[in-house]
Design a protein around this motif. Structure first.
Motif, short mmCIF file in Angstrom:
data_model
loop_
_atom_site.label_atom_id
_atom_site.label_comp_id
_atom_site.label_asym_id
_atom_site.label_seq_id
_atom_site.Cartn_x
_atom_site.Cartn_y
_atom_site.Cartn_z
N ARG A 32 4.03 -2.86 -0.18
CA ARG A 32 4.41 -4.27 -0.33
C ARG A 32 3.15 -5.12 -0.16
O ARG A 32 2.39 -4.93 0.79
N CYS B 15 -1.26 -2.55 2.14
CA CYS B 15 0.03 -2.66 1.45
C CYS B 15 0.97 -1.49 1.77
O CYS B 15 2.14 -1.53 1.39
N ARG C 184 4.55 4.44 9.37
CA ARG C 184 5.21 3.13 9.18
C ARG C 184 4.28 2.06 9.71
O ARG C 184 3.68 2.21 10.77
N ASN C 185 4.13 1.00 8.95
CA ASN C 185 3.32 -0.14 9.38
C ASN C 185 4.20 -1.37 9.35
O ASN C 185 4.54 -1.87 8.29
N ASP C 186 4.56 -1.83 10.56
CA ASP C 186 5.46 -2.98 10.64
C ASP C 186 4.71 -4.30 10.62
O ASP C 186 5.32 -5.36 10.54
N TYR D 295 6.32 3.41 0.15
CA TYR D 295 6.81 2.05 -0.06
C TYR D 295 5.64 1.10 0.20
O TYR D 295 5.10 1.03 1.30
N ARG E 187 3.49 0.28 3.61
CA ARG E 187 4.44 -0.07 4.67
C ARG E 187 5.08 1.17 5.28
O ARG E 187 5.20 1.28 6.49
N GLU E 188 5.55 2.08 4.42
CA GLU E 188 6.24 3.27 4.92
C GLU E 188 5.90 4.44 4.02
O GLU E 188 5.74 4.27 2.80
N GLY F 125 8.90 -5.11 -3.11
CA GLY F 125 8.01 -3.99 -2.80
C GLY F 125 8.01 -2.98 -3.94
O GLY F 125 8.73 -3.13 -4.94
#
Ligand code: GUN
Ligand code: ZN
Length: 434
Positions: free
Chosen positions: A385, A417, A430-432, A383, A419-420, A63
């Protein structure tokens, strides 16, 4: 609480790449140590890992860690204005955008849109924004209240106008002053919120209205001021006719004390060199909105002339004149427009990251707080990814240098992309999934 070390590819611009070589700091295997919401260390994992053996480690290899994006020009009441192509500024306002802004007189609608808007910022990795507000006081209360719970750093203010728009959006200088004062008391400097005096633009404000804005700034010298400036040729000639005693568009704002070191003027596409020279001396900044400038056909930002004059500029998405909330997309667009301009500036990845992060902090007077990973600054970061087997994932594996890796991220990373997102070390999004 123990400090946390985040391990991943890491990029930031602690220096200005327009002034210095090697302004980009990048580590393919990097580490960011966060303690009590601040940056405690930033560097290669090999060094930082050794220096901080007693920390919680989050292994995010694969990431990317970037400073939170800073959007210096984005309109809260314009989510539904997005996507109207083919019109120029004044027609776009009249036919598409002002009718939508009128709807914000309904407080429940405004509150719902505030939530969607702030979510859109966070989910695109934006941690700080200078937000062009609504014309309605209740809509601004709803916005600030929602922003306070979002965790984001938000500067915003009541938009004021008293002509040329439509009656529902017009106020009076006295009312604008009273409502502005009341909002400042309630929200300025509360947590991560701050207030920005916001005349819509000279075209829609009488001298008395600009004077009311100047009075608020004199009474509260720590406020920001933001407005539109030199965006579109028709707008500029209309302003020249409305203010025949002023030598140029900047002179109008200067006369009322609206152009100073805490001012951010959006667009500056049509600006003349003598205006830029004065703007630099005043210490004001420009919000450069390349997607909007292209979508509304306003023109290409004269970046070289801003650099020559010493006018600082940072990026703004200008939702809804622009094309969305993505700050990396905005920076890529800035690159593309300069690339096709006869006199364009050859931007590199370091410039693009700088314009989306630290330059915005500087424009908003937050350079000691946020915008890069210097030790002691707030831990505002994203962050990212790439989805497995996506083009970015593949391009990143093949990148032969950190600069090339960052170019790929800027070109290919989108909201999927993200994520946090963190502000002062706290998760704001936050995207899990994925
Ligand atoms: N000038 C005055 N209002 C606006 C607006 O909402 N968007 C843009 N791009 N320019 C403006
Ligand atoms: Zn705008």
């Amino acid at each position: 609480m123990k400090p946390t070390l985040y391990r991943g590819a890491l990029f930031h611009t602690p220096r200005n790449p327009f002034h210095e070589e090697k302004a980009l700091q990048a580590f393919a295997d990097g580490a960011l140590v966060i303690a009590a919401g601040r940056i405690a260390a930033c560097g290669s994992y090999a060094e930082v890992g050794k220096a901080f053996p007693d920390v919680d480690v989050r292994d995010l290899r694969g990431g990317f860690l970037l400073p939170g994006f800073i959007d210096t020009h984005v309109h809260y009441p314009q989510i539904r204005a997005l996507g109207c192509l083919g019109l120029s500024l004044l027609d776009w306002l009249e036919r598409n955008t002002l009718p939508e802004e009128v709807r914000f007189q309904e407080e429940p609608y405004a509150r719902r849109m505030a939530r969607l808007f702030l979510h859109a910022l966070a989910s695109h990795g934006t941690t700080t924004a200078l937000v062009f507000g609504s014309h309605f006081e209740a809509a601004m209360r709803a916005f600030f209240e929602t922003a306070a719970t979002s965790g984001l750093r938000i500067a915003s203010g009541l938009v004021v106008a008293d002509r040329a728009l439509r009656p529902e959006l017009h106020s009076s200088p006295d009312r604008a002053y009273e409502q502005g004062s009341s909002l400042i008391r309630a929200f300025h400097s509360q947590g991560r919120l701050s207030y920005a005096v916001t005349p819509r633009f000279a075209l829609s404000t009488s001298e008395a209205m600009l004077e009311a804005c100047g009075a608020l700034l004199r009474e509260h010298p720590d406020l920001l001021c933001t407005t539109h400036w030199n965006e579109n040729a028709r707008e500029v000639s209309a302003v020249n006719s409305l203010f025949p005693g002023d030598a140029d568009y900047l002179a109008v704002y200067e006369r009322f004390g609206l152009a100073g070191p805490r001012t951010v003027l959006a667009h500056s596409v049509q600006s003349q060199d003598h205006e830029l020279k004065r703007l630099a001396a005043l210490g004001a900044s420009v919000a450069h909105c390349p997607c909007s400038n292209a979508a509304l056909g306003s023109g290409i930002f004269p970046m070289r002339r801003h650099l020559a004059a010493g006018v600082p500029f940072a990026l703004g998405t200008d939702v809804g004149g622009g094309t969305g909330f993505g700050m990396l997309k905005e920076s890529l667009h800035s690159y593309l427009m300069q690339r096709v301009s006869a006199d364009g500036f050859p931007l590199q990845a370091a410039h693009l990251l700088y314009l989306a992060t630290r330059a915005g902090a500087q424009a908003m007077g937050l350079e000691s707080v946020t915008g890069d990973f210097s030790v002691g600054k707030a831990a505002d970061f994203v962050y990212l990814r790439a989805p497995a087997e996506s083009p970015l994932d593949e391009a990143a594996r093949a990148a032969e240098s950190e600069e090339r890796l960052l170019s790929s991220v800027i070109t290919l990373a989108d909201a999927a992309c993200v994520r946090e997102v963190y502000v002062e070390g706290e998760v704001v999004y936050r995207n899990d999934a994925g």
